[in-house]
Design a protein around this motif. Structure first.
Motif, PDB file in Angstrom:
ATOM      1  N   ILE A 128       0.817  -1.216   0.000  1.00  0.00           N
ATOM      2  CA  ILE A 128       0.000   0.000   0.000  1.00  0.00           C
ATOM      3  C   ILE A 128       0.853   1.269   0.000  1.00  0.00           C
ATOM      4  O   ILE A 128       0.565   2.219  -0.722  1.00  0.00           O
ATOM      5  CB  ILE A 128      -0.970  -0.013   1.200  1.00  0.00           C
ATOM      6  CG1 ILE A 128      -2.000  -1.129   0.989  1.00  0.00           C
ATOM      7  CG2 ILE A 128      -1.635   1.328   1.393  1.00  0.00           C
ATOM      8  CD1 ILE A 128      -2.893  -1.394   2.157  1.00  0.00           C
ATOM      9  N   SER A 133      -3.071 -11.023   2.198  1.00  0.00           N
ATOM     10  CA  SER A 133      -2.661  -9.612   2.099  1.00  0.00           C
ATOM     11  C   SER A 133      -2.730  -9.113   0.655  1.00  0.00           C
ATOM     12  O   SER A 133      -3.019  -7.940   0.423  1.00  0.00           O
ATOM     13  CB  SER A 133      -1.266  -9.406   2.690  1.00  0.00           C
ATOM     14  OG  SER A 133      -0.292 -10.023   1.904  1.00  0.00           O
ATOM     15  N   PHE A 181      -6.437  -8.332   0.138  1.00  0.00           N
ATOM     16  CA  PHE A 181      -6.786  -7.113   0.865  1.00  0.00           C
ATOM     17  C   PHE A 181      -6.195  -5.879   0.187  1.00  0.00           C
ATOM     18  O   PHE A 181      -6.867  -4.856   0.063  1.00  0.00           O
ATOM     19  CB  PHE A 181      -6.280  -7.181   2.305  1.00  0.00           C
ATOM     20  CG  PHE A 181      -7.186  -7.912   3.246  1.00  0.00           C
ATOM     21  CD1 PHE A 181      -8.005  -8.947   2.834  1.00  0.00           C
ATOM     22  CD2 PHE A 181      -7.195  -7.583   4.589  1.00  0.00           C
ATOM     23  CE1 PHE A 181      -8.820  -9.629   3.705  1.00  0.00           C
ATOM     24  CE2 PHE A 181      -8.014  -8.259   5.483  1.00  0.00           C
ATOM     25  CZ  PHE A 181      -8.818  -9.280   5.046  1.00  0.00           C
ATOM     26  N   SER A 182      -4.935  -5.975  -0.229  1.00  0.00           N
ATOM     27  CA  SER A 182      -4.285  -4.795  -0.793  1.00  0.00           C
ATOM     28  C   SER A 182      -4.937  -4.373  -2.111  1.00  0.00           C
ATOM     29  O   SER A 182      -5.011  -3.183  -2.404  1.00  0.00           O
ATOM     30  CB  SER A 182      -2.790  -5.043  -0.995  1.00  0.00           C
ATOM     31  OG  SER A 182      -2.562  -5.924  -2.056  1.00  0.00           O
ATOM     32  N   ARG A 222      -8.062  -4.541  -2.834  1.00  0.00           N
ATOM     33  CA  ARG A 222      -9.278  -3.787  -2.474  1.00  0.00           C
ATOM     34  C   ARG A 222      -8.943  -2.452  -1.829  1.00  0.00           C
ATOM     35  O   ARG A 222      -9.551  -1.437  -2.147  1.00  0.00           O
ATOM     36  CB  ARG A 222     -10.149  -4.619  -1.542  1.00  0.00           C
ATOM     37  CG  ARG A 222     -10.715  -5.843  -2.224  1.00  0.00           C
ATOM     38  CD  ARG A 222     -11.538  -6.676  -1.270  1.00  0.00           C
ATOM     39  NE  ARG A 222     -11.930  -7.918  -1.886  1.00  0.00           N
ATOM     40  CZ  ARG A 222     -13.132  -8.144  -2.371  1.00  0.00           C
ATOM     41  NH1 ARG A 222     -14.056  -7.210  -2.330  1.00  0.00           N
ATOM     42  NH2 ARG A 222     -13.426  -9.305  -2.907  1.00  0.00           N
ATOM     43  N   ILE A 223      -7.967  -2.460  -0.918  1.00  0.00           N
ATOM     44  CA  ILE A 223      -7.598  -1.222  -0.223  1.00  0.00           C
ATOM     45  C   ILE A 223      -7.028  -0.207  -1.206  1.00  0.00           C
ATOM     46  O   ILE A 223      -7.383   0.972  -1.159  1.00  0.00           O
ATOM     47  CB  ILE A 223      -6.603  -1.522   0.916  1.00  0.00           C
ATOM     48  CG1 ILE A 223      -7.306  -2.315   2.031  1.00  0.00           C
ATOM     49  CG2 ILE A 223      -6.014  -0.239   1.474  1.00  0.00           C
ATOM     50  CD1 ILE A 223      -6.363  -2.883   3.079  1.00  0.00           C
ATOM     51  N   ASN A 224      -6.149  -0.650  -2.098  1.00  0.00           N
ATOM     52  CA  ASN A 224      -5.567   0.283  -3.064  1.00  0.00           C
ATOM     53  C   ASN A 224      -6.617   0.875  -3.999  1.00  0.00           C
ATOM     54  O   ASN A 224      -6.523   2.035  -4.395  1.00  0.00           O
ATOM     55  CB  ASN A 224      -4.446  -0.392  -3.877  1.00  0.00           C
ATOM     56  CG  ASN A 224      -3.144  -0.433  -3.129  1.00  0.00           C
ATOM     57  OD1 ASN A 224      -2.837   0.478  -2.350  1.00  0.00           O
ATOM     58  ND2 ASN A 224      -2.358  -1.463  -3.349  1.00  0.00           N
ATOM     59  N   LEU A 253      -8.080   3.599  -1.878  1.00  0.00           N
ATOM     60  CA  LEU A 253      -7.145   4.683  -1.620  1.00  0.00           C
ATOM     61  C   LEU A 253      -6.929   5.570  -2.848  1.00  0.00           C
ATOM     62  O   LEU A 253      -6.701   6.760  -2.727  1.00  0.00           O
ATOM     63  CB  LEU A 253      -5.805   4.125  -1.139  1.00  0.00           C
ATOM     64  CG  LEU A 253      -5.795   3.545   0.270  1.00  0.00           C
ATOM     65  CD1 LEU A 253      -4.416   3.003   0.614  1.00  0.00           C
ATOM     66  CD2 LEU A 253      -6.232   4.572   1.295  1.00  0.00           C
TER      67      LEU A 253
END
Length: 184
Positions: A50, A168, A171-172, A174-176, A179
């Motif tokens: 991230i 991870s 998750f990353s 989706r998070i990225n 963001l």
């Protein structure tokens, strides 16, 4: 020429968040052969996917400094004496792991994300093995038992760490994607 800050407020907030997550991850632990199994590696992998490379390194280094200053943020507490424990090698490996993972593009396939995580785990293991070997030989004056260190310090954790690599990466992704929309 337009000036861009190296550390934006957004980056510093994310860095603080990850330091908190590393600390929480350290306290979720199950002792196995002297080195605790924790969620720290999961959060280090996530930070590497991230954050920018210099922020990922800065975040992990800041976490290590806080622990060495005496704050109980590590799995075994904190303080300068923690540098003389075998698990400190993992913490040093976390710096290179997070920074290396962040050098790769963030918008790649899930399979490539998983493989870059595996590369990060290999770097952590390499640091942990080397540090433990050096500590045993030069500080504890123990004979070098490389295979025991490899088995008890790395291979026993490999199945769980592969799972961390996959989770991870998911998750990353989706998070990225979130963001990118909210980052100033």
């Amino acid at each position: 020429m337009k000036y861009k800050k190296l550390f934006s407020t957004f980056d510093i907030i994310l860095s603080g968040l990850f330091i908190a997550l590393f600390t929480i991850g350290a306290y979720v632990r199950i002792p196995v052969f002297g080195v605790p199994f924790t969620l720290q590696l999961f959060f280090v992998l996530l930070a590497g996917q991230i954050l920018k490379w210099y922020m990922a390194a800065f975040t992990v280094i800041s976490y290590i400094i806080l622990g060495l200053l005496g704050l109980p943020v590590f799995a075994g507490g904190g303080g300068v004496g923690y540098a003389l424990t075998p698990s400190f090698g993992y913490l040093l490996g976390f710096v290179l792991c997070a920074a290396t993972i962040s050098l790769f593009p963030k918008n790649i396939s899930l399979t490539k994300l998983i493989f870059k995580n595996i590369l990060g785990v290999i770097l952590v293991y390499a640091f942990a093995i080397i540090y433990t070997c050096l500590l045993n030989v030069f500080y504890f004056n123990k004979p070098l038992d490389f295979w025991y260190i490899l088995l008890s310090g790395c291979l026993i954790f490999l199945p769980t760490d592969i799972i961390f690599c996959v989770i991870s990466a998911v998750f990353s992704k989706r998070i990225n994607s979130v963001l990118i929309k909210i980052q100033p």
